[in-house]
Design an enzyme around this catalytic site. Structure first.
Site, PDB file in Angstrom:
ATOM      1  N   TYR A   1       0.779  -1.241   0.000  1.00 17.12           N
ATOM      2  CA  TYR A   1       0.000   0.000   0.000  1.00 17.12           C
ATOM      3  C   TYR A   1       0.812   1.293   0.000  1.00 17.12           C
ATOM      4  CZ  TYR A   1      -3.987  -3.012   0.987  1.00 17.12           C
ATOM      5  OH  TYR A   1      -4.954  -3.980   0.898  1.00 17.12           O
ATOM      6  N   LEU A   2       2.092   1.237   0.309  1.00 16.94           N
ATOM      7  CA  LEU A   2       2.898   2.451   0.387  1.00 16.94           C
ATOM      8  C   LEU A   2       3.717   2.645  -0.877  1.00 16.94           C
ATOM      9  CD1 LEU A   2       4.167   2.226   4.079  1.00 16.94           C
ATOM     10  CD2 LEU A   2       2.310   3.639   3.163  1.00 16.94           C
TER      11      LEU A   2
END
Length: 615
Positions: free
Chosen positions: A574-575
Site C-alpha cells: 500500500y505504500l
C-alpha cells in the site's frame, strides 16, 4: 538502484535458453545519498516480509481486466510438483492396538500427527473437519470409528526423530541437498518474456496438507488434496513449446495463449474452489514493476479528484430521494475514504464470516451519541477490526436510520453491494476502486507523517521516526499481528543490557573522580584491577556508555510500541516506495535500513526518484 535483466541475444531456440543456468546482471544507478548495505537490517526486515514458497489464493478471475496486451512472446517451463508421498510404515494406535493404514490413509494421519504441539489440537472445528475428511479416506467399514480413540504418538515420535536427524546433518550434507534441490528447480525459475530472461515467482505447487487458515476459519483442518497436472491451466506464447508435463501419463488441463494477462499458470484452490492460485513473474520482474508503478500512479491521481469526490458524497449524506442506494453509497464511500475499510464481498456459507464495508451487519456498528460510531467485526484473514471513531453528524444520523427496523444480522447497507459501489467509484474517477482509496490513504499518510516529523539525530533515531509513521499507516489499514512468542524474552534481555550498561556507567563516574585526584581505578566486578586511564579517556567511555543506554532504551520502547502492529504488509502492498526512497535520500538513511533484499528487488523501479518527491 535499478536492476535490468539480461537480454539473451544468443541464436538458440527459446526453449533451450530456459535450460541454461545463470542469473540476471544488474546495472546500478547511484543514489544521491550514499547507501551502504546492511546485512543485519536485511535479516531483520526479512521477518516482516517472509514470503511463502507457494501461491496465495485470490478471487480475481483468470481473464484480462483491461484487455491490453502485456507481452508478445512468452516461454516458460510450467510448474514443479511436490514429490510423491513416501510411506514410512509407522502405525498409529487405535484403542491401544497398532493399525495398518494404506499409504493414502497414512499420509493424512501423518499430516495430523505432526501438528500435535500446535494450538489447532485444542480447536473443535479443526478436529471435526479433519475427522470428516480422514474418515472418507478410511472408508465406512474401517476399524477406526472415532478420532478420540486414536493415538498418533508413534508417528509424532518418528517425525521428531527425522527432524533431529536433519539437524545433525553435516554442513556438507545440507549443502549437497540444497544444491540438488536447486538443480531440480532451476529450469522452472525463469521465463523469457519478449526475449528477456525474467525470474518466475511462486512456481512450486503446494503439497497436500491440512488447511490452517487465519483466525477461526470454518474450514480449518480440512484436507488440501494433491494438485495434479490435470488441474492446471498453462499460459504461453502461441509459438512457444508447451511445457513438458513432469508426471508421466498425465497432461495439463488446458493450454492458453492469452497475452492480455500476466499469469503463467493457474488452478482452483483445493479448499475454496471459487478462488484461484496463480503463478506470476517474480516481484522483481520488469512486468511486475511496471504494474506496481501504474498502481501507485493511479492512487496518486486520486489527489486531483479527492476534493470533488468528498464534496459529492457529503452532499448525498442527506439525500432524500426515493432511491436509498445513493445515500448508502455516499456513507459507504465516506467510510472507505476516512477509515480505509475494504469494500467487502459476499461470502459463501463455508467461508470465514469476514466483513468489509458493503457487508457490515447491523450488529457490527454501534451508534454512540452525539456522533461516535463503534465498529466491531472480523476483517480480512479473520483479523478483528475494533475501532470507535468520530464521524460527521449527517453520517451518524444516516447510519442510525439505516439500522432502524432491522435485525442484528441484517445488512447495514441493504441497497448496496461491492459491484454497485465500484461502478459508482469508476464514475468518479477512471479505475477508482475501494483498494485505490486504501492505497491513496496509506501513501498520503506516510508522506505527510514523514514531512511533519523533524528527523534529527543518528540513523537509528531516524529509522524510529520512519517506523512510527509506518505504524500510523498500519493502524489505518488494520494491519495487526499477535505478540511474538519471543517478545517478553527480548524485552528482558534489553532490560538486562540496560542495567549492565548503567552499572558500567556508575563505575566509570567513580573512576573519573579518582583519576582526577590521581588515584587508580577501583577493581572491577570480576575482582581484577582495571587499567589506569586519563580523565579524557574515561569521559569518552562515559559518553559511549550513555549512547549505549539511550540506544537500548529506544530499542525497548520501539519493540513495545510495535508489538501488535504488522509494518510489513503496508510496505509491500500500500505504500508508494518512492516516498520511502526519497525520504532516505533526503535524510541520508541507507535504504537497506527500511527495505529488505526482496523489497529492494521488487521496487527497483523506484530507486531513481528525486529526493524531493511528494506523493
Amino acid at each position: 538502484m535499478s536492476t535490468k535483466p539480461n537480454h539473451l541475444s544468443e541464436k538458440k531456440p527459446l526453449a533451450s535458453k530456459l535450460q541454461q543456468n545463470g542469473s540476471s546482471t544488474s546495472n546500478t544507478n547511484k543514489m544521491k545519498t550514499p547507501v551502504v548495505p546492511n546485512k543485519k537490517a536485511n535479516m531483520k526486515n526479512t521477518k516482516q516480509m517472509k514470503k511463502s514458497k507457494f501461491s496465495k489464493s485470490t478471487k480475481v478471475q483468470p481473464g484480462s481486466t483491461d484487455g491490453q496486451r502485456k507481452w508478445t512472446t512468452l516461454v516458460h517451463n510450467g510448474v514443479i510438483f511436490p514429490p510423491p508421498y513416501q510411506p514410512h510404515g509407522i502405525k498409529i494406535l487405535y484403542k491401544g492396538k497398532p493399525i495398518d493404514l494404506t499409504p493414502e490413509q497414512e499420509e493424512v494421519a501423518t499430516m495430523y500427527a505432526v501438528m500435535k504441539d500446535t494450538d489447532y489440537m485444542q480447536k473443535p472445528k479443526f478436529l471435526e473437519n479433519f475427522w470428516n475428511d480422514w474418515r472418507r479416506i478410511l472408508g465406512r467399514n474401517h476399524v477406526i470409528q472415532k478420532l478420540d480413540d486414536c493415538d498418533f504418538t508413534p508417528i509424532y515420535e518418528w517425525h521428531q526423530q527425522e527432524k533431529e536427524k536433519k539437524k545433525q546433518m553435516s554442513t556438507e550434507e545440507k549443502k549437497a541437498i540444497k544444491e540438488q534441490k536447486m538443480q531440480q528447480e532451476e529450469k522452472y525459475m525463469w521465463a523469457i518474456v519478449d526475449g528477456v530472461k525474467e525470474k518466475v515467482g511462486n512456481f512450486r505447487v503446494e503439497p497436500p496438507g491440512l488447511f490452517r487458515g487465519r483466525g477461526e476459519h470454518p474450514k480449518m483442518g480440512k484436507l488440501k488434496r494433491r494438485i495434479r497436472p490435470r488441474d492446471i491451466t498453462i499460459n504461453i506464447g502461441k509459438d512457444a513449446p508447451v511445457p513438458e508435463c513432469p508426471i508421466a501419463g498425465e497432461s495439463w488441463k488446458e493450454i492458453k495463449h492469452d497475452s492480455t494477462v500476466t499469469w503463467l499458470a493457474f488452478w482452483n484452490d483445493p479448499i475454496n474452489p471459487k478462488e484461484f492460485k496463480y503463478v506470476f513473474l517474480a516481484a522483481s520482474s520488469s512486468l511486475k514493476g511496471q504494474s506496481d508503478k501504474e498502481k501507485y500512479e493511479k492512487a496518486r491521481m486520486l489527489k486531483d479528484y479527492i476534493h470533488n469526490i468528498r464534496a459529492a458524497y457529503t452532499k448525498d449524506f442527506n439525500n432524500k430521494d426515493k432511491d436509498p442506494t445513493k445515500r448508502q453509497i455516499a456513507v459507504a464511500t465516506y467510510l472507505i475514504d476516512k477509515l480505509a475499510l475494504r469494500a467487502g464481498n459476499e461470502k459463501d456459507e463455508e467461508e470465514a464470516d469476514t466483513v468489509g464495508c458493503c457487508t457490515l451487519k447491523v450488529s457490527n456498528v454501534e451508534c454512540i451519541p452525539p456522533n461516535m460510531i463503534k465498529f466491531d467485526f472480523l476483517g480480512k484473514d479473520s483479523i478483528r477490526y475494533e475501532n470507535t471513531v468520530e464521524v460527521e453528524l449527517p453520517v451518524f444520523k444516516a447510519i442510525g436510520q439505516f439500522q432502524a427496523g432491522k435485525g442484528e444480522n441484517e445488512l447495514l447497507f441493504n441497497a448496496l453491494d461491492t459491484s454497485k459501489l465500484n461502478a459508482h467509484l469508476k464514475e468518479l474517477m477512471p479505475g477508482l476502486t475501494a483498494k485505490v482509496f486504501r492505497t491513496y490513504n496509506a501513501s498520503i499518510t506516510l508522506d505527510q507523517q514523514l514531512y511533519e516529523e523533524t528527523e534529527e539525530g543518528d540513523v537509528a533515531e531516524k529509522v524510529v521516526v520512519y517506523q512510527k509513521a509506518n505504524k500510523q499507516v498500519a493502524i489505518i489499514c488494520n494491519h495487526q499481528r499477535t505478540v511474538s512468542k519471543t517478545h517478553d524474552s527480548q524485552i528482558l534481555r534489553l532490560t538486562e543490557r540496560i542495567e549492565t550498561a548503567k552499572q558500567e556507567l556508575k563505575e566509570l563516574k567513580i573512576d573519573l573522580e579518582r583519576a582526577k585526584k590521581g588515584k587508580p581505578p577501583l577493581k572491577g566486578a570480576d575482582g581484577k584491577q582495571k587499567r589506569n586511564l586519563s580523565p579524557e579517556a574515561i569521559e569518552k567511555k562515559i559518553a559511549s556508555a550513555n549512547q549505549k543506554i539511550e540506544k537500548y532504551e529506544m530499542d525497548m520502547t520501539t519493540k513495545e510500541d510495535l508489538k501488535t502492529v504488522a509494518l510489513g504488509t503496508s510496505k509491500i502492498n500500500y505504500l508508494d516506495p518512492r516516498i520511502t526512497v526519497a525520504w532516505c535520500k533526503r535524510h541520508e538513511v541507507p535504504i537497506e535500513k527500511i527495505f529488505n533484499k526482496s523489497l529492494l528487488a521488487k521496487f527497483a523501479w523506484a530507486m531513481d526518484v528525486d529526493p524531493e518527491f511528494r506523493f
